[in-house]
Design an enzyme around this catalytic site. Structure first.
Site, short mmCIF file in Angstrom:
data_model
loop_
_atom_site.label_atom_id
_atom_site.label_comp_id
_atom_site.label_asym_id
_atom_site.label_seq_id
_atom_site.Cartn_x
_atom_site.Cartn_y
_atom_site.Cartn_z
N ASN A 106 11.07 5.28 -1.69
CA ASN A 106 10.56 3.99 -1.21
C ASN A 106 11.58 3.25 -0.36
OD1 ASN A 106 8.32 4.70 -2.58
ND2 ASN A 106 8.68 3.35 -4.33
N CYS A 145 21.34 -4.27 20.07
CA CYS A 145 22.75 -4.21 19.69
C CYS A 145 23.53 -5.33 20.39
CB CYS A 145 23.29 -2.84 20.10
SG CYS A 145 25.05 -2.64 19.84
N ASP A 182 11.09 -0.07 0.22
CA ASP A 182 10.82 -1.49 -0.03
C ASP A 182 11.95 -2.20 -0.77
OD1 ASP A 182 10.47 -0.65 -2.75
OD2 ASP A 182 8.35 -0.26 -2.39
N ARG A 219 -1.58 8.80 -10.51
CA ARG A 219 -3.04 8.77 -10.56
C ARG A 219 -3.62 10.18 -10.59
NH1 ARG A 219 -4.52 4.47 -6.85
NH2 ARG A 219 -4.44 3.08 -8.63
N HIS A 275 15.01 8.08 1.42
CA HIS A 275 14.46 7.87 2.76
C HIS A 275 15.05 6.62 3.41
CE1 HIS A 275 10.78 10.58 1.65
NE2 HIS A 275 11.91 11.22 1.72
N PRO A 308 0.83 -1.21 0.00
CA PRO A 308 0.00 0.00 0.00
C PRO A 308 0.86 1.26 0.00
CG PRO A 308 -0.12 -1.13 2.13
CD PRO A 308 0.69 -2.01 1.22
N ASP A 309 0.35 2.34 -0.62
CA ASP A 309 1.08 3.60 -0.51
C ASP A 309 0.74 4.24 0.84
OD1 ASP A 309 -1.39 4.77 -0.84
OD2 ASP A 309 -0.97 5.69 -2.77
N PHE A 310 1.06 5.51 1.03
CA PHE A 310 0.83 6.14 2.34
C PHE A 310 -0.48 6.91 2.37
CE2 PHE A 310 5.29 5.31 2.07
CZ PHE A 310 5.57 4.80 3.33
N ARG A 311 -0.73 7.73 1.32
CA ARG A 311 -1.77 8.74 1.43
C ARG A 311 -3.02 8.50 0.59
NH1 ARG A 311 3.11 10.86 1.93
NH2 ARG A 311 3.51 11.85 3.95
N GLY A 321 4.43 7.99 -9.41
CA GLY A 321 3.84 7.41 -8.20
C GLY A 321 4.18 8.10 -6.89
N THR A 322 4.13 9.41 -6.88
CA THR A 322 4.37 10.11 -5.62
C THR A 322 3.42 11.29 -5.47
OG1 THR A 322 5.93 11.43 -4.32
CG2 THR A 322 6.33 11.36 -6.69
N CYS A 381 26.08 -3.24 22.93
CA CYS A 381 25.66 -2.44 24.10
C CYS A 381 24.20 -2.70 24.51
CB CYS A 381 25.89 -0.96 23.83
SG CYS A 381 24.59 -0.22 22.81
P1 OAD Z 1 2.05 8.82 -1.12
O1 OAD Z 1 1.19 7.73 -0.58
O2 OAD Z 1 2.04 10.12 -0.42
O3 OAD Z 1 1.67 9.11 -2.65
C1 OAD Z 1 1.53 8.06 -3.60
C2 OAD Z 1 1.01 8.64 -4.91
O4 OAD Z 1 0.94 7.58 -5.84
C3 OAD Z 1 -0.39 9.24 -4.80
O5 OAD Z 1 -0.45 10.44 -5.56
C4 OAD Z 1 -1.28 8.15 -5.43
O6 OAD Z 1 -2.43 8.68 -6.07
C5 OAD Z 1 -0.34 7.54 -6.45
N1 OAD Z 1 -0.63 6.13 -6.76
C6 OAD Z 1 -0.80 5.10 -5.90
N2 OAD Z 1 -1.01 3.94 -6.56
C7 OAD Z 1 -1.00 4.26 -7.89
C8 OAD Z 1 -1.15 3.51 -9.09
N3 OAD Z 1 -1.40 2.20 -9.09
N4 OAD Z 1 -1.08 4.17 -10.26
C9 OAD Z 1 -0.85 5.51 -10.30
N5 OAD Z 1 -0.66 6.27 -9.21
C10 OAD Z 1 -0.73 5.66 -8.01
O7 OAD Z 1 3.52 8.21 -1.21
P2 OAD Z 1 4.92 8.99 -1.34
O8 OAD Z 1 4.76 10.20 -2.20
O9 OAD Z 1 5.93 8.00 -1.73
O10 OAD Z 1 8.25 8.42 4.24
O11 OAD Z 1 5.15 9.43 0.16
C11 OAD Z 1 6.33 10.10 0.54
C12 OAD Z 1 6.81 9.70 1.90
O12 OAD Z 1 5.75 9.83 2.85
C13 OAD Z 1 7.22 8.26 2.02
O13 OAD Z 1 8.54 8.03 1.56
C14 OAD Z 1 7.09 7.98 3.51
C15 OAD Z 1 5.90 8.81 3.87
O14 OAD Z 1 5.97 9.45 5.09
C16 OAD Z 1 9.13 7.48 4.71
O15 OAD Z 1 9.03 6.30 4.44
C17 OAD Z 1 10.21 7.98 5.56
ZN ZN Z 2 25.10 -0.42 20.59
#
Ligand code: OAD
Ligand code: ZN
Length: 335
Positions: A165, A216, A167, A281, A184, A91-94, A255-256, A219
């Site tokens: 990512n 660890c 992953d 998207r 990240h 799954p993505d985040f948002r 995809g961000t 320690c």
């Molecule tokens: P987000 O979840 O914020 O954004 C993902 C984007 O991809 C959104 O615009 C979705 O609409 C789009 N998307 C998802 N699935 C899709 C698909 N099948 N086809 C087309 N578009 C799709 O994820 P990031 O931008 O990567 O931090 O989030 C940035 C950071 O926020 C991450 O690196 C994470 C989080 O806090 C850490 O891991 C430290």
């Molecule tokens: Zn240590």
């Protein structure tokens, strides 16, 4: 400034140029940070046009494909986020509903971003390790999008791939570490939160899989995988952007949501004459609030869009062959 054999500027020379102040500024912060990004941009946002040329050019996906196919562009910089891994089952985040931040009930955290906050981690590291167990390398496989980026590299068109990512699927697709900036962090290494010793991430796989918080061996402090938490500095390799984004002749963003800084501001760090292609998207970041005439936005499912681009490039068979070969290798490793 030192150039490596591919013409890229070395990390050491950039670090020497940028100095410690730049490193201190490049800490992770998200939408909750409340400020607009530190400016990594060149040129004022909101103005249109292609370099010094006032003539407006409207590019299409076909034009971008043509630039790549004819090798008119061959220093491609790519920025990716969680949306490229959703087709692999992560799954993505948002994304509302399916995104991780809407589904954290089982993690027992007070608010979504707490999963990447140091303060909360020291209070209770278990929720983060529940997520780590899910994302530890080996569980998921690269998809068409990762292999398309690998093909760009094989064709010597990829200057650098910047990923948010954690992953590890870019590595798993066979893109060499020298071409990657894992902005990240990753699970490939881990650091003791007390004595700061560094360990290979693999050393703690058994603990993470058995739901034990890794400690660890020296320690007994809690060991944290080298994932960048909010407020932490980004890896030193992130500084490569200083040279990469000036040298780029095409920027691909896939995809961000472009919500997290300082990564998001990189999208504005290529010169205005450089075409930017967004495959996502929805319309995000500067594609929504300060588009340039050389921008192309291909909205919809990432795999469908990538397949369309690959088709326009005439690379479909080559990509299928690559995926078949690489899938065979991964099958072999699993046995
Ligand atoms: P987000 O979840 O914020 O954004 C993902 C984007 O991809 C959104 O615009 C979705 O609409 C789009 N998307 C998802 N699935 C899709 C698909 N099948 N086809 C087309 N578009 C799709 O994820 P990031 O931008 O990567 O931090 O989030 C940035 C950071 O926020 C991450 O690196 C994470 C989080 O806090 C850490 O891991 C430290
Ligand atoms: Zn240590």
């Amino acid at each position: 400034m030192a150039l490596d054999p591919l013409g890229a500027v070395s990390l050491q020379s950039i670090m020497a140029l940028s100095g410690r102040l730049a490193l201190a500024a490049l800490r992770l912060w998200g939408p909750g940070g409340g400020r607009r990004p530190i400016s990594l941009s060149v040129g004022a946002p909101g103005s249109f046009g292609c370099g010094g040329n006032s003539e407006k050019v409207k590019l299409s996906l076909k034009d971008v494909a043509e630039l790549l196919r004819t090798r008119a562009c061959r220093r491609v910089v790519v920025m990716v986020g969680a949306g490229i891994s959703t087709p692999s089952g992560i799954p993505d985040f948002r994304s509302p509903g399916s995104g991780l931040y809407s589904n954290l009930q089982q993690y027992d955290i007070p608010y979504p971003e707490a999963i990447f906050e140091l303060g909360f981690f020291f209070h209770n590291p278990k929720p983060f390790f529940t997520l780590a167990k899910e994302l530890y390398p080996g569980r998921y496989r690269p998809n068409v999008t990762h292999y398309f980026l690998r093909l760009l590299h094989d064709k010597e068109l990829l200057l650098r791939l910047y990923t948010q990512n954690i992953d590890g699927l870019e590595r798993a697709s066979g893109i060499p570490a020298s071409k990657l900036v894992e902005a990240h962090g990753s699970f490939a290494s881990a650091t003791c939160t007390v004595c700061r010793r560094s360990f290979p991430g693999e050393d703690f796989r058994a603990d993470v899989m058995a739901d034990r918080v890794p400690c660890c061996p020296v320690c007994t402090g809690v060991v944290k995988p080298d994932i960048v938490f909010f407020g932490e500095p980004l890896p030193a390799r992130f500084l490569l952007h200083v040279a990469d984004f000036s040298l780029a002749d095409l920027l691909l963003i896939l995809g961000t949501s472009l919500e997290v800084e300082p990564f998001a501001s990189l999208s504005e760090a290529v010169p205005k004459s450089v075409p930017r292609l967004l495959i996502n998207r929805d319309l995000v970041g500067p594609f929504a609030y300060s588009p340039r005439s050389t921008d192309v936005a291909q909205l919809g499912d990432v795999v469908q869009s990538v397949e369309r681009l690959v088709d326009l490039l005439g690379w479909t068979q080559e990509l299928q062959d690559l995926i078949q070969r690489e899938t065979g290798k991964l099958d072999g490793q699993d046995r």
